[in-house]
Design a protein around this motif. Sequence first.
Motif, PDB file in Angstrom:
ATOM      1  N   ASP A  71       0.831  -1.214   0.000  1.00  0.00           N
ATOM      2  CA  ASP A  71       0.000   0.000   0.000  1.00  0.00           C
ATOM      3  C   ASP A  71       0.863   1.262   0.000  1.00  0.00           C
ATOM      4  N   GLU A  72       1.907   1.233  -0.809  1.00  0.00           N
ATOM      5  CA  GLU A  72       2.832   2.362  -0.870  1.00  0.00           C
ATOM      6  C   GLU A  72       2.126   3.660  -1.258  1.00  0.00           C
ATOM      7  N   GLU A  73       1.255   3.605  -2.250  1.00  0.00           N
ATOM      8  CA  GLU A  73       0.564   4.820  -2.697  1.00  0.00           C
ATOM      9  C   GLU A  73      -0.315   5.392  -1.591  1.00  0.00           C
ATOM     10  N   ARG A  74      -0.948   4.511  -0.847  1.00  0.00           N
ATOM     11  CA  ARG A  74      -1.760   4.966   0.291  1.00  0.00           C
ATOM     12  C   ARG A  74      -0.886   5.672   1.317  1.00  0.00           C
ATOM     13  N   ALA A  75       0.310   5.117   1.562  1.00  0.00           N
ATOM     14  CA  ALA A  75       1.238   5.726   2.520  1.00  0.00           C
ATOM     15  C   ALA A  75       1.661   7.113   2.062  1.00  0.00           C
ATOM     16  N   LEU A  76       1.968   7.247   0.787  1.00  0.00           N
ATOM     17  CA  LEU A  76       2.418   8.531   0.259  1.00  0.00           C
ATOM     18  C   LEU A  76       1.290   9.563   0.289  1.00  0.00           C
ATOM     19  N   GLN A  77       0.069   9.126   0.015  1.00  0.00           N
ATOM     20  CA  GLN A  77      -1.076  10.031   0.075  1.00  0.00           C
ATOM     21  C   GLN A  77      -1.322  10.484   1.506  1.00  0.00           C
ATOM     22  N   TRP A  78      -1.201   9.559   2.458  1.00  0.00           N
ATOM     23  CA  TRP A  78      -1.361   9.898   3.878  1.00  0.00           C
ATOM     24  C   TRP A  78      -0.337  10.947   4.286  1.00  0.00           C
ATOM     25  N   LYS A  80       1.178  13.115   2.451  1.00  0.00           N
ATOM     26  CA  LYS A  80       0.844  14.401   1.831  1.00  0.00           C
ATOM     27  C   LYS A  80      -0.269  15.100   2.607  1.00  0.00           C
ATOM     28  N   GLU A  81      -1.288  14.337   2.987  1.00  0.00           N
ATOM     29  CA  GLU A  81      -2.422  14.912   3.716  1.00  0.00           C
ATOM     30  C   GLU A  81      -2.028  15.362   5.110  1.00  0.00           C
ATOM     31  N   GLN A  82      -1.135  14.589   5.772  1.00  0.00           N
ATOM     32  CA  GLN A  82      -0.748  14.872   7.149  1.00  0.00           C
ATOM     33  C   GLN A  82       0.450  15.818   7.258  1.00  0.00           C
ATOM     34  N   GLY A  83       1.103  16.072   6.127  1.00  0.00           N
ATOM     35  CA  GLY A  83       2.283  16.922   6.164  1.00  0.00           C
ATOM     36  C   GLY A  83       3.471  16.261   6.828  1.00  0.00           C
ATOM     37  N   ARG A  84       3.580  14.941   6.683  1.00  0.00           N
ATOM     38  CA  ARG A  84       4.695  14.195   7.290  1.00  0.00           C
ATOM     39  C   ARG A  84       5.774  13.944   6.247  1.00  0.00           C
ATOM     40  N   PRO A  85       7.052  13.947   6.659  1.00  0.00           N
ATOM     41  CA  PRO A  85       8.164  13.817   5.702  1.00  0.00           C
ATOM     42  C   PRO A  85       8.423  12.378   5.287  1.00  0.00           C
ATOM     43  N   LEU A  86       7.527  11.853   4.475  1.00  0.00           N
ATOM     44  CA  LEU A  86       7.644  10.477   3.990  1.00  0.00           C
ATOM     45  C   LEU A  86       7.665  10.509   2.471  1.00  0.00           C
ATOM     46  N   GLY A  87       8.674   9.860   1.838  1.00  0.00           N
ATOM     47  CA  GLY A  87       8.753   9.907   0.388  1.00  0.00           C
ATOM     48  C   GLY A  87       9.454   8.710  -0.205  1.00  0.00           C
ATOM     49  N   LYS A  88       9.344   8.572  -1.511  1.00  0.00           N
ATOM     50  CA  LYS A  88      10.000   7.481  -2.235  1.00  0.00           C
ATOM     51  C   LYS A  88      11.510   7.682  -2.251  1.00  0.00           C
ATOM     52  N   VAL A  89      12.217   6.554  -2.257  1.00  0.00           N
ATOM     53  CA  VAL A  89      13.675   6.582  -2.355  1.00  0.00           C
ATOM     54  C   VAL A  89      14.088   5.528  -3.378  1.00  0.00           C
ATOM     55  N   ALA A  90      14.984   5.891  -4.288  1.00  0.00           N
ATOM     56  CA  ALA A  90      15.482   4.933  -5.272  1.00  0.00           C
ATOM     57  C   ALA A  90      16.250   3.821  -4.573  1.00  0.00           C
ATOM     58  N   MET A  91      16.091   2.568  -5.051  1.00  0.00           N
ATOM     59  CA  MET A  91      16.733   1.445  -4.373  1.00  0.00           C
ATOM     60  C   MET A  91      18.256   1.548  -4.379  1.00  0.00           C
ATOM     61  N   GLU A  92      18.827   2.134  -5.429  1.00  0.00           N
ATOM     62  CA  GLU A  92      20.286   2.265  -5.412  1.00  0.00           C
ATOM     63  C   GLU A  92      20.738   3.200  -4.290  1.00  0.00           C
ATOM     64  N   THR A  93      19.900   4.181  -3.979  1.00  0.00           N
ATOM     65  CA  THR A  93      20.201   5.078  -2.859  1.00  0.00           C
ATOM     66  C   THR A  93      20.096   4.335  -1.531  1.00  0.00           C
ATOM     67  N   VAL A  94      19.086   3.468  -1.419  1.00  0.00           N
ATOM     68  CA  VAL A  94      18.911   2.685  -0.191  1.00  0.00           C
ATOM     69  C   VAL A  94      20.090   1.749   0.018  1.00  0.00           C
ATOM     70  N   TYR A  95      20.489   1.031  -1.030  1.00  0.00           N
ATOM     71  CA  TYR A  95      21.603   0.086  -0.891  1.00  0.00           C
ATOM     72  C   TYR A  95      22.926   0.809  -0.624  1.00  0.00           C
ATOM     73  N   ALA A  96      23.059   2.025  -1.133  1.00  0.00           N
ATOM     74  CA  ALA A  96      24.256   2.806  -0.831  1.00  0.00           C
ATOM     75  C   ALA A  96      24.273   3.228   0.641  1.00  0.00           C
ATOM     76  N   ALA A  97      23.085   3.549   1.171  1.00  0.00           N
ATOM     77  CA  ALA A  97      22.988   3.982   2.566  1.00  0.00           C
ATOM     78  C   ALA A  97      23.073   2.807   3.536  1.00  0.00           C
ATOM     79  N   ILE A  98      22.575   1.618   3.090  1.00  0.00           N
ATOM     80  CA  ILE A  98      22.533   0.431   3.957  1.00  0.00           C
ATOM     81  C   ILE A  98      23.173  -0.733   3.201  1.00  0.00           C
ATOM     82  N   PRO A  99      24.493  -0.779   3.149  1.00  0.00           N
ATOM     83  CA  PRO A  99      25.170  -1.829   2.375  1.00  0.00           C
ATOM     84  C   PRO A  99      24.866  -3.247   2.843  1.00  0.00           C
ATOM     85  N   CYS A 100      24.466  -3.406   4.110  1.00  0.00           N
ATOM     86  CA  CYS A 100      24.200  -4.741   4.648  1.00  0.00           C
ATOM     87  C   CYS A 100      22.818  -5.264   4.296  1.00  0.00           C
TER      88      CYS A 100
END
Length: 336
Positions: A71-78, A80-100
Amino acid sequence: MLEVGEVGREASWAGGGIVSPLYPWRYSSAVSALAHWSQDFYPRFGEQLRLDSGVDPEVHVTGLYWLDLEDEERALQWAKEQGRPLGKVAMETVYAAIPCLGAGFERAICMPDVANVRNPRLLNALKALLKQLPNVKIVEGSGVTGFLRDGEKVRGVSTNNGDMKGSRVLVAAGAWSGELLAKLGVELPVEPVKGQMILYKSAEDFLPSMVLAKGRYAIPRRDGHILVGSTLEHAGFDKTPTNEALESLKASAAELLPALAEAEVVGHWAGLRPGSPEGIPFIGPVPGFEGLWLNCGHYRNGLVLAPASCRLLADLMLERSPIVDPAPYAPAGRLG
């Protein structure tokens, strides 16, 4: 403050300590309102506790990545509505940040300001601070066996250490709250829901952020301990850790963080969450029983909702303007 066992050794101690609901967009606005207030409160609260008690609860801002959400789209819509800092991240960015991180994950969203707190240290800090207060008395090993009544008024409790009287009685007994209210013939829909966790020890820089996939999460502590949880079991008041859960949690750990497949499990325990309808806690006076109050039924979000819940309760007891609308949490109309 009466405690049947030792203060802070039940669900508050056993949980993971994420200062957020696991899936905040799946909860009602009532849960969100308390969670948002508490999330903003925790950083300064943790620092104040450290200064006042001498115990650091380790409020650790790591951020949280959700992987391959249905339910990723639902999370992103929530967000936006709540003004919370939640957003998509490219997987290459995730693997760079968390190599393990384990291979094969395809999508990620992240909330970078989510913290975790080290539950046992938080509870030790609170206990130390309460003991310093002249108007607080903690009585451990004191189980409540009944309520003292004067007509419709509740004027105290009976315990295995004798009667204790007070102008108000607050039931905040977690998963056991329903059993206590049953002594008055009140049906409180709070029941135990078992959760099991495991703990690893790794290098301090092994896991820089919290990660969650397929309903399981990994939480890094500052000293390199990694918590992996948790199960969701309806097993009454049984808190016995099981081999079945151990193997399931180890499999989840290895999928999330493959290096843990070769690591030793240094801890395995279970706790009992206070399950409630929609996870909405009961906060306020009990109708028909003057002097009796509730603050219980926080289900999976006790730690993140606790500061706001306590503040709301104090506002209601002291007849102050409440921090949030108290109506959704009121016991009136929600009890049997």
